[in-house]
Design a protein around this motif. Structure first.
Motif, PDB file in Angstrom:
ATOM      1  N   ARG A 201      44.073  46.322  46.731  1.00 55.99           N
ATOM      2  CA  ARG A 201      43.513  45.931  45.440  1.00 55.99           C
ATOM      3  C   ARG A 201      42.530  44.760  45.610  1.00 55.99           C
ATOM      4  O   ARG A 201      41.440  44.757  45.025  1.00 55.99           O
ATOM      5  CB  ARG A 201      44.634  45.538  44.479  1.00 55.99           C
ATOM      6  N   ARG A 202      42.914  43.781  46.401  1.00 59.67           N
ATOM      7  CA  ARG A 202      42.048  42.622  46.620  1.00 59.67           C
ATOM      8  C   ARG A 202      40.797  43.008  47.406  1.00 59.67           C
ATOM      9  O   ARG A 202      39.712  42.515  47.134  1.00 59.67           O
ATOM     10  CB  ARG A 202      42.813  41.519  47.348  1.00 59.67           C
ATOM     11  N   ASP A 203      40.957  43.905  48.373  1.00 60.38           N
ATOM     12  CA  ASP A 203      39.798  44.364  49.144  1.00 60.38           C
ATOM     13  C   ASP A 203      38.801  45.106  48.246  1.00 60.38           C
ATOM     14  O   ASP A 203      37.581  44.919  48.364  1.00 60.38           O
ATOM     15  CB  ASP A 203      40.242  45.282  50.282  1.00 60.38           C
ATOM     16  N   LYS A 204      39.327  45.943  47.373  1.00 60.56           N
ATOM     17  CA  LYS A 204      38.462  46.682  46.451  1.00 60.56           C
ATOM     18  C   LYS A 204      37.733  45.727  45.516  1.00 60.56           C
ATOM     19  O   LYS A 204      36.538  45.890  45.233  1.00 60.56           O
ATOM     20  CB  LYS A 204      39.287  47.672  45.636  1.00 60.56           C
ATOM     21  N   ARG A 205      38.441  44.704  45.042  1.00 60.35           N
ATOM     22  CA  ARG A 205      37.854  43.720  44.147  1.00 60.35           C
ATOM     23  C   ARG A 205      36.700  42.984  44.836  1.00 60.35           C
ATOM     24  O   ARG A 205      35.643  42.762  44.242  1.00 60.35           O
ATOM     25  CB  ARG A 205      38.931  42.739  43.698  1.00 60.35           C
ATOM     26  N   ARG A 206      36.856  42.647  46.090  1.00 54.79           N
ATOM     27  CA  ARG A 206      35.824  41.940  46.833  1.00 54.79           C
ATOM     28  C   ARG A 206      34.663  42.861  47.208  1.00 54.79           C
ATOM     29  O   ARG A 206      33.522  42.416  47.269  1.00 54.79           O
ATOM     30  CB  ARG A 206      36.430  41.294  48.082  1.00 54.79           C
ATOM     31  N   LYS A 207      34.967  44.118  47.433  1.00 56.15           N
ATOM     32  CA  LYS A 207      33.897  45.074  47.710  1.00 56.15           C
ATOM     33  C   LYS A 207      32.983  45.225  46.501  1.00 56.15           C
ATOM     34  O   LYS A 207      31.740  45.252  46.633  1.00 56.15           O
ATOM     35  CB  LYS A 207      34.492  46.433  48.098  1.00 56.15           C
ATOM     36  N   GLU A 208      33.566  45.317  45.332  1.00 57.49           N
ATOM     37  CA  GLU A 208      32.774  45.430  44.107  1.00 57.49           C
ATOM     38  C   GLU A 208      31.977  44.150  43.859  1.00 57.49           C
ATOM     39  O   GLU A 208      30.826  44.199  43.418  1.00 57.49           O
ATOM     40  CB  GLU A 208      33.690  45.730  42.923  1.00 57.49           C
ATOM     41  N   ALA A 209      32.575  43.004  44.157  1.00 59.21           N
ATOM     42  CA  ALA A 209      31.870  41.725  43.992  1.00 59.21           C
ATOM     43  C   ALA A 209      30.734  41.609  44.998  1.00 59.21           C
ATOM     44  O   ALA A 209      29.651  41.099  44.679  1.00 59.21           O
ATOM     45  CB  ALA A 209      32.844  40.563  44.142  1.00 59.21           C
ATOM     46  N   TRP A 210      30.950  42.091  46.220  1.00 59.38           N
ATOM     47  CA  TRP A 210      29.905  42.028  47.244  1.00 59.38           C
ATOM     48  C   TRP A 210      28.704  42.896  46.875  1.00 59.38           C
ATOM     49  O   TRP A 210      27.555  42.553  47.184  1.00 59.38           O
ATOM     50  CB  TRP A 210      30.471  42.467  48.594  1.00 59.38           C
ATOM     51  N   GLN A 211      28.942  43.995  46.216  1.00 56.05           N
ATOM     52  CA  GLN A 211      27.839  44.843  45.756  1.00 56.05           C
ATOM     53  C   GLN A 211      26.943  44.084  44.779  1.00 56.05           C
ATOM     54  O   GLN A 211      25.723  44.285  44.750  1.00 56.05           O
ATOM     55  CB  GLN A 211      28.391  46.111  45.102  1.00 56.05           C
ATOM     56  N   LYS A 212      27.528  43.184  44.016  1.00 55.67           N
ATOM     57  CA  LYS A 212      26.743  42.358  43.100  1.00 55.67           C
ATOM     58  C   LYS A 212      25.907  41.343  43.876  1.00 55.67           C
ATOM     59  O   LYS A 212      24.777  41.033  43.485  1.00 55.67           O
ATOM     60  CB  LYS A 212      27.665  41.652  42.110  1.00 55.67           C
ATOM     61  N   VAL A 213      26.452  40.830  44.971  1.00 55.31           N
ATOM     62  CA  VAL A 213      25.687  39.927  45.829  1.00 55.31           C
ATOM     63  C   VAL A 213      24.484  40.667  46.411  1.00 55.31           C
ATOM     64  O   VAL A 213      23.353  40.154  46.399  1.00 55.31           O
ATOM     65  CB  VAL A 213      26.573  39.379  46.971  1.00 55.31           C
ATOM     66  N   GLU A 214      24.713  41.860  46.916  1.00 47.93           N
ATOM     67  CA  GLU A 214      23.633  42.659  47.500  1.00 47.93           C
ATOM     68  C   GLU A 214      22.565  42.992  46.460  1.00 47.93           C
ATOM     69  O   GLU A 214      21.368  42.969  46.764  1.00 47.93           O
ATOM     70  CB  GLU A 214      24.198  43.945  48.096  1.00 47.93           C
ATOM     71  N   LYS A 215      22.993  43.288  45.247  1.00 49.82           N
ATOM     72  CA  LYS A 215      22.046  43.605  44.181  1.00 49.82           C
ATOM     73  C   LYS A 215      21.186  42.392  43.848  1.00 49.82           C
ATOM     74  O   LYS A 215      19.973  42.510  43.641  1.00 49.82           O
ATOM     75  CB  LYS A 215      22.795  44.087  42.939  1.00 49.82           C
TER      76      LYS A 215
END
Length: 256
Positions: A201-215
């Motif tokens: 769950r935490r990994d998924k949460r950080r993956k989604e947050a990282w996509q915002k960084v990339e954007k």
């Protein structure tokens, strides 16, 4: 007698349209009709398109007072700086080499790097030159500051850990609760399946947050790439940070 009459009989006269030569080939009209039936040719279409293009150029020239033949639109591929770069080998710089292009030396251009891409921003010395409002971006890759807005402490290209800035509010409270539970279960060695579930769950949460960084960083990279006055010149190569600690989020003011 009847046979002589048939031999001497003349063939009936051929009916001709007035004005048609006597020696005209009756198949000529058929050929003309066939040619007409073929319709508009490719050359005719090209002529029409060329004429329309010329009219557009002329009207654009008059409407814009001679400033543009494309109605003010300047295709990126036709910009002078981009045309010049077609015949140049892209630069490959180190961070130390890039620092020489901060604007401090008036004989050198001013470079800004974002996400490893280097852009010439010499057209705006009042912005990126010494003393400019964003002069601190020049001569370096400050990708982290472009995302965080922390122009004092984040003037670096290291984006690691920056996804944490997008885990806020209820997400942050839930995340903190889960990490506490993970630490407790790991310390007792019980319920491994629960630990794996919480970590996913935490990994998924950080993956989604990282996509915002990339954007966010992609937005700024495209800003310089598509800017009318700035142009791409090459890449900056950064050292490996895998053995260094991850930076913490800046907590102070987001302006120098």
């Amino acid at each position: 007698m009847a046979e002589d009459t048939l031999r001497n009989r003349k063939p009936p006269p051929t009916t001709l349209t007035p004005g048609t030569p006597a020696n005209a080939n009756p198949t000529d009209d058929d050929d003309n009709d066939a040619n007409i039936s073929k319709g508009i040719s490719t050359i005719d279409v090209l002529r029409v398109l060329t004429g329309a293009l010329l009219l557009s150029v002329v009207f654009s020239w008059f409407v814009t007072d001679g400033e543009s033949i494309t109605w003010g639109y300047k295709p990126k591929a036709l910009r002078w700086n981009n045309l010049k770069n077609l015949f140049k080998t892209p630069l490959v710089l180190t961070d130390e080499q890039l620092s020489q292009y901060s604007g401090a030396n008036p004989e050198l251009p001013i470079y800004v790097a974002v996400n490893g891409s280097v852009f010439d921003v010499s057209a705006s010395p009042q912005t990126y030159g010494p003393g400019g409002s964003y002069g601190f971006f020049s001569g370096r890759d400050a990708s982290r500051a472009f995302v965080s807005g922390c122009f004092k402490d984040d003037l670096t290209w290291d984006l690691r850990g920056l996804e944490e800035m997008y885990i806020t509010g209820d997400l942050r409270a839930e995340d903190d609760k889960e990490i506490s539970e993970i630490l407790r279960l790991e310390s007792t060695g019980e319920n491994d399946s629960r630990v794996r579930y919480l970590k996913k769950r935490r990994d998924k949460r950080r993956k989604e947050a990282w996509q915002k960084v990339e954007k966010a960083i992609s937005h700024w990279e495209n800003f310089f790439k598509n800017h009318e006055k700035y142009f791409y010149v090459g890449k900056v190569v950064h050292p490996d940070l895998s053995e260094t600690p991850v930076r913490e989020l800046c907590k102070g003011n987001k302006k120098p």
